[in-house]
Design an enzyme around this catalytic site. Structure first.
Site, PDB file in Angstrom:
ATOM      1  N   LYS A  33       0.820  -1.225   0.000  1.00 30.73           N
ATOM      2  CA  LYS A  33       0.000   0.000   0.000  1.00 30.73           C
ATOM      3  C   LYS A  33       0.851   1.270   0.000  1.00 30.73           C
ATOM      4  CE  LYS A  33      -0.344   0.123   5.001  1.00 30.73           C
ATOM      5  NZ  LYS A  33      -0.944  -0.472   6.174  1.00 30.73           N
ATOM      6  N   ARG A  62      -5.688  -0.473  17.857  1.00 29.57           N
ATOM      7  CA  ARG A  62      -6.387  -0.265  16.595  1.00 29.57           C
ATOM      8  C   ARG A  62      -7.286  -1.486  16.426  1.00 29.57           C
ATOM      9  NH1 ARG A  62      -3.335   0.799  10.906  1.00 29.57           N
ATOM     10  NH2 ARG A  62      -3.448  -1.471  10.838  1.00 29.57           N
TER      11      ARG A  62
HETATM   12  C1  LIG Z   1       0.200  -1.022   6.866  1.00 32.17           C
HETATM   13  C2  LIG Z   1       0.105  -2.319   7.575  1.00 32.17           C
HETATM   14  C3  LIG Z   1       1.207  -3.181   7.619  1.00 32.17           C
HETATM   15  C4  LIG Z   1       2.563  -2.796   7.063  1.00 32.17           C
HETATM   16  O1  LIG Z   1       3.141  -1.861   7.906  1.00 32.17           O
HETATM   17  P1  LIG Z   1       4.608  -1.259   7.648  1.00 32.17           P
HETATM   18  O2  LIG Z   1       4.870  -0.430   8.833  1.00 32.17           O
HETATM   19  O3  LIG Z   1       4.472  -0.488   6.375  1.00 32.17           O
HETATM   20  O4  LIG Z   1       5.535  -2.385   7.512  1.00 32.17           O
HETATM   21  C5  LIG Z   1       1.038  -4.410   8.219  1.00 32.17           C
HETATM   22  N1  LIG Z   1      -0.139  -4.771   8.764  1.00 32.17           N
HETATM   23  C6  LIG Z   1      -1.230  -3.978   8.743  1.00 32.17           C
HETATM   24  C7  LIG Z   1      -2.491  -4.453   9.363  1.00 32.17           C
HETATM   25  C8  LIG Z   1      -1.135  -2.716   8.166  1.00 32.17           C
HETATM   26  O5  LIG Z   1      -2.206  -1.920   8.159  1.00 32.17           O
END
Ligand SMILES: *Cc1c(COP(=O)(O)O)cnc(C)c1O
Length: 377
Positions: free
Chosen positions: A37, A144
């Protein structure tokens, strides 16, 4: 490269970082799910993750998972027994009830925390004649997504296992360092491992996935304290911005020095250069965003204005000027102000300033239609 502002994406640097993450994970018996993302799910960047060794791809956005599916990507990591197979997709945001059919269509796995959503996924999977794999999320304090009541998680796992024929209980997971800024450590990772073992004892089989978090969970891996039970991480930021991701978490972690921080470079053009006072003149109200910043009077200083702004890059704290001595003093929607008083080489109108980027600036700039993208490496 003659259109500004632009972002130069260095694919060699992304592949380098992905390969390092892959190596660290493999060394700890961990499967590396590449989270796409942050780079707007651009296919060229996704291919770097796969070339670097990712054996699953995750996104919070279904449109990006559709791109993965349509590209027909396969696992390239030579150390894996499933090399050559279609790379599985993971929806890493708890599904919306309004997108259930698409989740079943586009994601092999999804992260979940609500019974009503699991029921909807189950019905949609049964209707489509497929099995959908679910990972139940434990909230270990970051507040969260996920079950804060771990008994409820265990009970839900048993219901999925025994009563939902459209679903496969793939495992459990957690997320840290997002809302509550909680660090992954031996303590919370052991807690997750314990919940996994408890569920395994209840259902009489091993779980496929125990997912210990995101980039911040690389720290316990590199510290050598990750429990063996944790077998998957979902990593995005470390690959995209390397050691710039969070210097506070990774400060002093030697391995981070091997990572590259130049995978994404913002280039912007100087549109004005003048000597100006540092404290605004007149009655202070609010700035372009309705905020009341504090201005420090540092006298008259030389500064430049760039033709790029917060609509493109977001917060100025997410930009790191490559020019030594340059200090970002502020930005509005379409302008960024840089103090160049202490620079030995002072840019002039028409010159190009370069910046390294932190995660949210990468996310915004790669998604912006007004920012041209150039690919190298
Ligand atoms: C964005 C996200 C990740 C990846 O996080 P990074 O800090 O970019 O490695 C992993 N798990 C969830 C649920 C996320 O929302």
């Amino acid at each position: 490269m003659n259109r500004y502002p632009c972002v130069v994406v260095n694919h060699e640097a992304i592949r380098h970082n992905a390969a390092l993450v892959s190596k660290w994970c493999e060394g700890a018996g961990i499967r590396f799910c590449g989270v796409i993302k942050g780079g707007n799910g651009e296919l060229s960047i996704i291919r770097d993750y796969v070339a670097g060794g990712a054996s699953m791809l995750g996104s919070s956005r279904l449109a990006q998972l559709r791109r993965v599916r349509e590209a027909g990507l396969t696992i390239e990591n030579p150390n894996r027994a499933d090399k050559g197979e279609r790379i599985p997709t993971v929806l890493i945001r708890v599904p919306m009830l309004s997108e259930i059919d698409e989740v079943i269509e586009l994601a092999d796995y999804s992260l979940n925390s609500e019974m009503v959503t699991l029921k909807a996924l189950n019905e949609a999977a049964l209707k489509a004649g497929v099995k959908h794999k679910v990972v139940l999320m434990a909230d270990l304090g970051d507040l969260r997504e996920g079950y804060i009541d771990h008994n409820e998680l265990v009970e839900t796992a048993i219901v999925v296992e025994n009563e939902m024929d459209g679903l496969i209980l793939a495992g459990i997971g957690t997320n840290l360092g997002c809302y509550g800024s909680i660090m992954a450590d031996e303590n919370n990772m052991t807690q997750l491992a314990d919940i996994a073992e408890y569920i395994e004892a209840k259902i009489g089989r091993e779980l496929e996935i125990v997912s210990g978090g995101a980039t911040s969970s690389l720290k316990p891996v590199l510290d050598g304290v990750m429990p063996a039970k944790i077998n998957m991480l979902r990593i995005g930021a470390a690959i995209l911005d390397g050691p710039l991701d969070d210097v506070r978490i990774f400060y002093g972690v030697e391995e981070m020095d091997e990572m590259r921080d130049d995978a994404f470079i913002l280039k912007a053009q100087v549109i004005e250069r003048k000597l100006k006072p540092t404290h605004p003149i007149g009655t202070l109200g609010v700035d372009a965003f309705g905020k009341k910043p504090v201005y420090i009077d540092r006298g008259i200083r030389e500064r430049i204005l760039l033709g790029v702004g917060r609509q493109d890059h977001g917060d100025i704290d997410d930009l790191v000027p490559c020019l030594e001595g340059a200090q970002i003093v502020g930005a509005s929607g379409d302008h960024t102000i840089i103090d160049i008083e202490e620079c030995s080489q002072k840019p002039v109108v028409g010159d190009i300033m370069e910046f390294k980027l932190k995660y949210s600036a990468i996310m915004r700039l790669t998604a912006s239609e007004d920012v041209k993208r150039y690919d190298i490496g």
